[in-house]
Design a protein around this motif. Structure first.
Motif, short mmCIF file in Angstrom:
data_model
loop_
_atom_site.label_atom_id
_atom_site.label_comp_id
_atom_site.label_asym_id
_atom_site.label_seq_id
_atom_site.Cartn_x
_atom_site.Cartn_y
_atom_site.Cartn_z
N GLU A 139 24.40 8.02 -4.62
CA GLU A 139 25.35 7.77 -5.71
C GLU A 139 24.68 6.98 -6.83
OE1 GLU A 139 28.91 7.84 -7.88
OE2 GLU A 139 28.24 9.01 -6.13
N GLY A 140 23.86 5.99 -6.44
CA GLY A 140 23.15 5.21 -7.44
C GLY A 140 22.24 6.07 -8.30
N LYS A 141 21.57 7.03 -7.68
CA LYS A 141 20.69 7.93 -8.44
C LYS A 141 21.50 8.80 -9.40
CE LYS A 141 17.20 11.58 -7.95
NZ LYS A 141 16.40 11.06 -9.08
N LYS A 142 22.66 9.26 -8.96
CA LYS A 142 23.52 10.06 -9.85
C LYS A 142 23.93 9.24 -11.07
CE LYS A 142 25.54 13.00 -6.23
NZ LYS A 142 26.78 13.31 -5.49
N ILE A 143 24.33 7.99 -10.83
CA ILE A 143 24.74 7.12 -11.94
C ILE A 143 23.56 6.86 -12.87
CG2 ILE A 143 25.55 4.80 -12.52
CD1 ILE A 143 27.10 4.82 -9.85
N ALA A 289 24.39 1.73 1.14
CA ALA A 289 24.05 0.79 0.08
C ALA A 289 25.25 0.50 -0.81
CB ALA A 289 22.90 1.36 -0.76
N ARG A 290 25.29 -0.72 -1.33
CA ARG A 290 26.33 -1.13 -2.27
C ARG A 290 25.79 -0.95 -3.69
NH1 ARG A 290 30.56 -5.23 -2.48
NH2 ARG A 290 30.64 -6.24 -4.52
N VAL A 291 26.56 -0.30 -4.53
CA VAL A 291 26.13 0.00 -5.89
C VAL A 291 27.08 -0.70 -6.87
CG1 VAL A 291 25.63 1.81 -7.58
CG2 VAL A 291 25.24 2.23 -5.13
N GLU A 292 26.51 -1.46 -7.80
CA GLU A 292 27.31 -2.13 -8.82
C GLU A 292 26.81 -1.71 -10.20
OE1 GLU A 292 27.35 -6.33 -8.38
OE2 GLU A 292 27.95 -6.29 -6.27
N LEU A 293 27.75 -1.38 -11.07
CA LEU A 293 27.42 -1.02 -12.44
C LEU A 293 28.14 -1.99 -13.37
CD1 LEU A 293 26.17 0.82 -14.57
CD2 LEU A 293 28.18 2.30 -14.38
N TYR A 294 27.36 -2.78 -14.11
CA TYR A 294 27.93 -3.76 -15.04
C TYR A 294 27.77 -3.25 -16.46
CZ TYR A 294 28.27 -7.87 -18.02
OH TYR A 294 28.61 -8.75 -19.01
N ARG A 295 28.88 -3.29 -17.22
CA ARG A 295 28.87 -2.91 -18.63
C ARG A 295 29.20 -4.13 -19.47
NH1 ARG A 295 29.37 2.68 -19.39
NH2 ARG A 295 29.83 3.85 -17.46
N GLU A 301 32.88 -5.23 -17.71
CA GLU A 301 33.46 -4.74 -16.47
C GLU A 301 32.35 -4.44 -15.46
OE1 GLU A 301 35.31 -0.91 -16.48
OE2 GLU A 301 33.96 -0.08 -18.00
N THR A 302 32.70 -4.59 -14.20
CA THR A 302 31.80 -4.26 -13.10
C THR A 302 32.50 -3.27 -12.18
OG1 THR A 302 30.74 -6.45 -13.16
CG2 THR A 302 30.47 -5.14 -11.15
N LYS A 303 31.87 -2.13 -11.99
CA LYS A 303 32.39 -1.13 -11.05
C LYS A 303 31.54 -1.16 -9.80
CE LYS A 303 34.50 2.09 -14.32
NZ LYS A 303 34.56 3.51 -14.78
N ILE A 304 32.19 -1.10 -8.66
CA ILE A 304 31.50 -1.18 -7.38
C ILE A 304 31.72 0.11 -6.61
CG2 ILE A 304 31.33 -2.41 -5.18
CD1 ILE A 304 32.29 -4.92 -6.63
N TYR A 305 30.62 0.69 -6.15
CA TYR A 305 30.72 1.87 -5.29
C TYR A 305 30.48 1.44 -3.84
CZ TYR A 305 29.55 6.16 -2.87
OH TYR A 305 29.52 7.18 -1.96
N SER A 306 31.42 1.73 -3.00
CA SER A 306 31.29 1.43 -1.58
C SER A 306 31.44 2.74 -0.82
CB SER A 306 32.36 0.43 -1.13
OG SER A 306 32.22 0.13 0.24
N GLY A 307 30.44 3.13 -0.08
CA GLY A 307 30.42 4.44 0.55
C GLY A 307 31.26 4.55 1.81
N ASN A 308 31.19 5.71 2.41
CA ASN A 308 31.88 5.95 3.67
C ASN A 308 31.08 5.37 4.83
OD1 ASN A 308 34.08 7.58 2.53
ND2 ASN A 308 32.46 9.06 2.10
N TRP A 309 31.59 5.54 6.03
CA TRP A 309 30.92 5.00 7.21
C TRP A 309 29.82 5.96 7.65
CZ3 TRP A 309 31.96 0.26 7.09
CH2 TRP A 309 33.24 -0.23 6.85
#
Length: 362
Positions: A139-143, A289-295, A301-309
């Protein structure tokens, strides 16, 4: 209908130690379209107990015996670093698809030999940089790709890659141990190039074994192998390299710590924000992995991506089986893993040139 999708890949495993059991055999044993049909392990008691636990029908004392098993189509090699390369080479020569733990070998020359053999026999040869299969990393690579394409956060100012290790094991249980000594292997390759001075041999091989994960992940995210501007690898517990990708500088900070947690992160700094990918301890099951995007801006704003198990080791195992059965390209082919060997050797050549005799007090 693709008939290969209905087939089962017949797998042989070389190595039944902790990593072999916990991160690999246990995962392949649960995959429906593969079957572990053979296990090679020098230690007889361990070999018998692991084979019994996972229902593996045939066992062998060494990989040479296993390669005579005509039912084995692919081999998973989970062995000490000095053994991995030569065992993989024998498997490729025997026309078997191969998956090995990283690093693929101790030197670039050895790695090239392996890749050439795989290419000659048209085989899947995959190296286990499992972080590329982490759901959060993907997901981080896509972002990151989107941010580069749209320039919505401006240009990239700097990249920081940091790994000071810590606790990677996460209190594992359920694996089999015995008191047997490991006999001397029938095959072995050097774990460092000839030009590495004796005082640096353990440092070089240890660095390659641990931090090639970080160079591999950096290359995956940016689809580029960086150049080396500067290194200072004198102190084992705190090292730094300065890399560059065109007009983008990158710090590679590596070391060792006694932290209870796992300390590994990649941060990409843009003019108007930053992207952070924090990877979990390698052996923490079902955690991505935890992914955070800060704008930045008037309303930051900070968006956090939290994946599945999901667990990268399990996803990696599924991918290897499916890639072999369907003849699809791997995310981690051996030819790509060569770049991590090449980059590691460039960094260490620079270190040795600036400080040929290690200061033993550091």
């Amino acid at each position: 209908m693709d008939l290969k999708k209905e087939m089962k890949l017949k797998i042989g495993v070389v190595g039944a130690g902790f990593m072999g059991q916990f991160a690999h055999i246990a995962n392949y044993a649960e995959i429906q379209n593969c079957e572990i049909v053979a296990l090679a392990e020098y230690r007889p008691d361990l070999r018998h107990k692991v084979a019994t636990k996972f229902g593996i029908p045939r066992t062998y004392e060494n990989h040479t015996q296993l390669l005579n098993d005509s039912e084995v189509e692919a081999v998973i090699v989970i062995t000490p670093r000095n053994i991995t390369g030569p065992v993989a080479y024998d498997c490729l020569k025997a026309n078997k698809h191969v998956f090995t733990e990283k690093p693929m070998a101790g030197t670039l020359e050895q790695g090239e030999k392996l890749v050439q053999e795989a290419k000659k026999n048209n085989l899947q040869y995959v190296v286990g940089y499992m972080k590329r299969y982490d759901e959060g990393v993907i997901e981080g690579k896509k972002i990151l790709n989107r941010l580069i394409e749209t320039s919505e956060l401006g240009s990239i100012l700097f990249v920081r890659v940091h790994c000071f290790m810590g606790d990677s094991f996460c209190n594992p249980s359920g694996y089999i141990e015995t008191n047997e000594d490991s006999p001397e292997s029938i095959v072995s390759w050097p774990t460092n190039p000839e030009w590495v001075p004796t005082c640096y041999e353990l440092d070089f091989s240890g660095y390659l074994n641990t931090y090639s994960h970080n160079t591999n992940l950096l290359r995956y995210l940016f689809d580029e192998t960086p150049k080396v501007d500067y290194v200072n690898f004198t102190q084992m517990d705190g090292r730094i390299a300065v890399l560059n990708m065109g007009n983008i500088l990158c710090s590679l900070e590596t070391g060792r710590s006694d932290y209870h947690y796992w300390d590994e992160i990649i941060q990409v700094y843009f003019k108007k924000g930053h992207l952070t990918i924090k990877t979990p301890p390698p052996l923490l099951r079902n955690n991505s992995a935890r992914v955070e995007l800060y704008r930045a801006g008037e309303k930051p704003e900070t968006k956090i991506y939290s994946g599945n198990w999901t667990w990268s080791f399990k996803t990696q195992a599924n991918a290897f089986v499916n890639d072999v059965l369907n003849n699809t390209p791997s995310v981690n082919p051996g030819i790509d893993a060569l770049e991590d060997l090449r980059l590691c050797e460039k960094m260490w050549k620079m270190q040795i040139e600036r400080n040929p005799q290690k200061n033993m007090d550091t």
